[in-house]
Structures are given as structure tokens and as C-alpha cells.
Design an enzyme around this catalytic site. Structure first.
Site, mmCIF file in Angstrom:
data_model
loop_
_atom_site.group_PDB
_atom_site.id
_atom_site.type_symbol
_atom_site.label_atom_id
_atom_site.label_comp_id
_atom_site.label_asym_id
_atom_site.label_seq_id
_atom_site.Cartn_x
_atom_site.Cartn_y
_atom_site.Cartn_z
ATOM 1 N N LYS A 115 0.833 -1.207 0.000
ATOM 2 C CA LYS A 115 0.000 0.000 0.000
ATOM 3 C C LYS A 115 0.867 1.257 0.000
ATOM 4 C CE LYS A 115 -4.320 -1.359 0.257
ATOM 5 N NZ LYS A 115 -5.198 -2.184 0.964
ATOM 6 N N LYS A 197 -3.342 -10.286 -7.039
ATOM 7 C CA LYS A 197 -4.603 -10.641 -6.369
ATOM 8 C C LYS A 197 -5.759 -9.806 -6.939
ATOM 9 C CE LYS A 197 -5.631 -8.373 -2.348
ATOM 10 N NZ LYS A 197 -6.034 -8.061 -0.986
ATOM 11 N N LYS A 200 -10.307 -5.028 -4.714
ATOM 12 C CA LYS A 200 -11.469 -4.161 -4.869
ATOM 13 C C LYS A 200 -11.097 -2.705 -5.111
ATOM 14 C CE LYS A 200 -12.643 -4.741 -0.021
ATOM 15 N NZ LYS A 200 -11.482 -4.394 0.765
HETATM 16 P P1 TYM Z 1 -9.985 -6.852 2.847
HETATM 17 O O1 TYM Z 1 -11.087 -5.870 2.995
HETATM 18 O O2 TYM Z 1 -8.847 -6.490 1.960
HETATM 19 O O3 TYM Z 1 -10.554 -8.220 2.327
HETATM 20 C C1 TYM Z 1 -11.683 -8.836 2.940
HETATM 21 C C2 TYM Z 1 -11.548 -10.334 2.976
HETATM 22 O O4 TYM Z 1 -11.539 -10.861 1.660
HETATM 23 C C3 TYM Z 1 -10.361 -11.628 1.447
HETATM 24 N N1 TYM Z 1 -9.928 -11.380 0.055
HETATM 25 C C4 TYM Z 1 -9.636 -12.326 -0.819
HETATM 26 N N2 TYM Z 1 -9.666 -13.668 -0.727
HETATM 27 C C5 TYM Z 1 -9.319 -14.356 -1.820
HETATM 28 N N3 TYM Z 1 -8.932 -13.783 -2.991
HETATM 29 C C6 TYM Z 1 -8.890 -12.452 -3.132
HETATM 30 N N4 TYM Z 1 -8.527 -11.904 -4.275
HETATM 31 C C7 TYM Z 1 -9.252 -11.655 -2.008
HETATM 32 N N5 TYM Z 1 -9.333 -10.311 -1.791
HETATM 33 C C8 TYM Z 1 -9.750 -10.161 -0.525
HETATM 34 C C9 TYM Z 1 -9.358 -11.097 2.450
HETATM 35 O O5 TYM Z 1 -8.380 -12.047 2.755
HETATM 36 C C10 TYM Z 1 -10.250 -10.795 3.638
HETATM 37 O O6 TYM Z 1 -10.515 -11.955 4.383
HETATM 38 N N6 TYM Z 1 -7.563 -6.069 7.095
HETATM 39 C C11 TYM Z 1 -8.697 -6.753 6.495
HETATM 40 C C12 TYM Z 1 -10.018 -6.334 7.118
HETATM 41 C C13 TYM Z 1 -10.061 -6.514 8.582
HETATM 42 C C14 TYM Z 1 -10.175 -7.742 9.283
HETATM 43 C C15 TYM Z 1 -10.171 -7.392 10.657
HETATM 44 C C16 TYM Z 1 -10.278 -9.073 8.884
HETATM 45 C C17 TYM Z 1 -9.973 -5.509 9.492
HETATM 46 N N7 TYM Z 1 -10.042 -6.056 10.750
HETATM 47 C C18 TYM Z 1 -10.256 -8.368 11.648
HETATM 48 C C19 TYM Z 1 -10.374 -10.046 9.892
HETATM 49 C C20 TYM Z 1 -10.379 -9.685 11.235
HETATM 50 C C21 TYM Z 1 -8.716 -6.410 5.033
HETATM 51 O O7 TYM Z 1 -8.179 -5.429 4.612
HETATM 52 O O8 TYM Z 1 -9.451 -7.261 4.276
#
Ligand code: TYM
Length: 335
Positions: A115, A197, A200
Site C-alpha cells: 500500500k 490478487k 477491490k
Molecule cells: P480486505 O477488505 O482487503 O478483504 C476482505 C476479505 O476478503 C479476502 N480477500 C480475498 N480472498 C481471496 N482472494 C482475493 N482476491 C481476495 N481479496 C480479498 C481477504 O483475505 C479478507 O478476508 N484487514 C482486512 C479487514 C479486517 C479484518 C479485521 C479481517 C480488518 N479487521 C479483523 C479479519 C479480522 C482487510 O483489509 O481485508
């Protein structure tokens, strides 16, 4: 309110519209387990602002994400669904854990490195200390499992290290949670660049499918998906040499439940021309009921409001118990 079921907790940043990657890597996994676990899921809006957001978009996406959670099968009667910024204990414990997360550890986080490379003009403190807030999100609820995609594993591991460090000083305050990563769908790659990956925050040209995309858009994206430049033109799972086709197979498998061997025989001798639209159709049919139900729910703002209000109340009750314990342990005077 207390239950003996094992607990699950996870969140998604409303920093972009939800993608097929977040659905297959995370939410799909949450929904199938809703009856077996005591579940907490939230919209991580505090995390979203580590990157600049348009306020109106952030607000819309946060509500839309809640509608999508429900549309994906997370019944608000059985799951606690809430907005992170509505439960201030996240920020409070986040600060405490900042003081137990080391500079070196935070510097090693892959997401921070990625990032900061992408937002060179806005490498803010929040981006750097993000994992301490994420550790607070998790540890406040004492969960057994944290269902996430592969890319978040490093953050969950750091959470475990911080929890162990804290427990080592003050006794057993935090339960040590396990990351819970799906076998198929843990890492969905971009359709136009299978080395990256599916994310979004990128635009349409970067090969991402949104949960709310219209069927025609999804079909167009799959027809344009990169397959591999080998001469073989056959559907075979080989992540190393055929990353594009293997990614499409993973998506097809996650949507249909078919194994890689079954998919290989289904498309034996057909070439990519028939395979790509078939994956597109499987995705369209997987997302259709979710998109329709989320669009319906988005029109019922009063209902969504009642869900996030109840959710914040339930989550806050639990979070406060952990926070009080932590404040006492570190030596703060009780109110
Ligand atoms: P985030 O918002 O980037 O993604 C949300 C969830 O989706 C999964 N994910 C994917 N899995 C497979 N392939 C992909 N291309 C893909 N893109 C996203 C991510 O692994 C995630 O599970 N930091 C976290 C959000 C968060 C969180 C937490 C998660 C904040 N606090 C506490 C668990 C527990 C994040 O940025 O996910």
C-alpha cells in the site's frame, strides 16, 4: 447472551465495492458456518480511511456491504453484524495494542509495503499501525477462528504474536485465535493479470468482478480473461505454468463445488473457448441471488439501520468486557 459455541469474527474494508475475491475468500466461508458458531462480522470503515476515500462513496459502500452480508446468507438474528466505527472499543484497544506491536514487526507487513508503494504521497501513520487496530478488532471478541483469505494470514499471525506478548506480561487476557483459510478460493487472482490478487480498489480494467456486477459485465470480463500463452489450449490445473487457467479453475471449482479432476474431464478436448464462458456463467449464477437480494435490501434503509444498531449494541457489550479487563491489567484507574 453468553453461549458455549465457538466464536468466529471477521471484517472487510469498505474501501471499494465487494469483489468475487472477497466473496469466495471470506464471506462464502462465513455464511456456511453461521449455524455452528457464534459469529461477529463487521464493516471495517476505520481501516478504510488509511487510504483516501470519497465520503459519500464510503457511506454508500458501508451500507451496501451490510446488505451484501445479509444477502450472502448472514442472518442478523444469528450473526452479530456491525459497523466498526460504531463500537469505539476498537479504537481504544487499538491504541493499547499499538504499544505492544513492534516497529520491526509492523515494517515487515506485506500489505503495508504494497500500500505504501501504491500511495507514495500518503504513507500515513494509520497505514503503518493498521495491524494493531486489526489485532484489537479480533482480540476484543476472544474468537476461536478468524476466517480470512490468504493475504490476511500475516495480520492474523501478528495478532497472535501481540496476544501472546500481552498474555506473557499480564496473564491470560486474550484467547489466541486461529486463522481459518478456505481450501478453494483463498487467493483469487485478477482475470487480466494472474500474478496479482483480485483487488477491490482497482478499476474494471484490472480484471476484477464485483458482487453487484450485471451478468453481461461478468460474461464480458470472463471472455476477456487471460489464459496462458502455452500451445496446449487445454484445461489443466498447473498453478506454476498455467496460472491464468488455474485461477479460472479455482473460481469454477469454488462456484460449482467440482474438483479440479472433474473440471479437467468436463472440458477435455474443448479448449479455452468453451471453458471461459462456462466459468462466467457459473459466477453469474452464484452472484445473481446475492445481487438481487442486496439491491432489495438497499431500498430498506430502516431495516439496515435496525440491524447495525442492534449489532453495535451486542458487539459493544462484549467488547467492553475485554477492554475493562485490559485497562485494569495495564494499570488504568477504574472510572
Ligand atoms: P480486505 O477488505 O482487503 O478483504 C476482505 C476479505 O476478503 C479476502 N480477500 C480475498 N480472498 C481471496 N482472494 C482475493 N482476491 C481476495 N481479496 C480479498 C481477504 O483475505 C479478507 O478476508 N484487514 C482486512 C479487514 C479486517 C479484518 C479485521 C479481517 C480488518 N479487521 C479483523 C479479519 C479480522 C482487510 O483489509 O481485508
Amino acid at each position: 447472551m453468553e453461549t458455549t459455541k465457538k466464536r468466529m469474527l471477521s471484517g472487510i474494508k469498505p474501501s471499494g465495492d465487494l469483489t468475487l475475491g472477497s466473496y469466495l475468500g471470506a464471506i462464502k466461508n462465513w455464511a456456511v458456518r453461521a449455524d455452528l458458531f457464534d459469529c461477529y462480522y463487521f464493516m471495517a470503515d476505520l481501516h478504510a480511511i488509511t487510504v483516501r476515500q470519497n465520503p459519500a462513496d464510503l457511506r454508500r459502500r458501508t451500507l451496501e456491504q451490510l446488505a451484501q452480508y445479509i444477502a450472502c446468507g448472514l442472518d442478523p438474528e444469528k450473526n452479530t453484524l456491525f459497523i466498526q466505527s460504531h463500537v469505539p472499543q476498537h479504537v481504544e484497544l487499538g491504541w493499547v495494542l499499538n504499544c505492544y506491536a513492534m516497529f520491526g514487526e509492523l515494517s515487515r507487513m506485506t500489505q503495508f509495503k504494497d500500500k505504501s508503494a501504491k500511495n507514495a504521497d500518503n504513507i500515513n501513520g494509520g497505514l503503518f499501525t493498521y495491524p494493531a487496530l486489526m489485532a484489537a478488532d479480533i482480540l476484543l471478541y476472544q474468537p476461536d477462528y478468524v476466517p480470512v483469505g490468504e493475504d490476511q494470514k500475516q495480520h492474523v499471525e501478528l495478532t497472535r504474536d501481540i496476544a501472546r506478548r500481552f498474555n506473557g506480561i499480564y496473564g491470560d487476557v486474550f484467547k489466541i485465535p486461529e486463522p481459518f483459510i478456505p481450501e478453494t478460493g483463498a487467493r483469487i487472482m485478477s482475470l487480466t493479470n494472474p500474478a496479482a490478487k483480485m483487488s477491490k480498489s482497482e478499476n474494471e480494467d484490472t480484471g476484477r468482478i464485483l458482487v453487484m456486477d450485471a451478468p453481461e459485465t461478468i460474461m464480458r470480463q470472463f471472455k476477456r480473461a487471460i489464459t496462458d500463452s502455452d500451445t496446449e489450449n487445454c484445461v489443466r490445473y498447473d498453478k506454476e505454468n498455467k496460472p491464468g487457467v488455474s485461477n479460472l479453475m479455482t473460481i469454477y471449482s469454488a462456484c460449482t463445488g467440482k474438483s479440479y479432476a472433474e473440471i479437467e474431464s468436463e472440458f477435455a478436448g474443448c479448449g479455452y473457448g468453451k471453458f471461459k464462458p462456462a466459468v462466467g456463467e457459473a459466477v453469474v449464477e452464484t452472484l445473481r441471488p446475492i445481487r438481487e437480494e442486496a439491491a432489495r435490501l438497499m431500498k430498506d434503509k430502516a431495516y439496515l439501520e435496525s440491524v447495525y444498531r442492534d449489532g453495535a449494541q451486542k458487539a459493544g457489550y462484549f467488547a467492553e468486557k475485554t477492554l475493562r479487563k485490559v485497562y485494569k491489567k495495564v494499570g488504568f484507574v477504574a472510572k
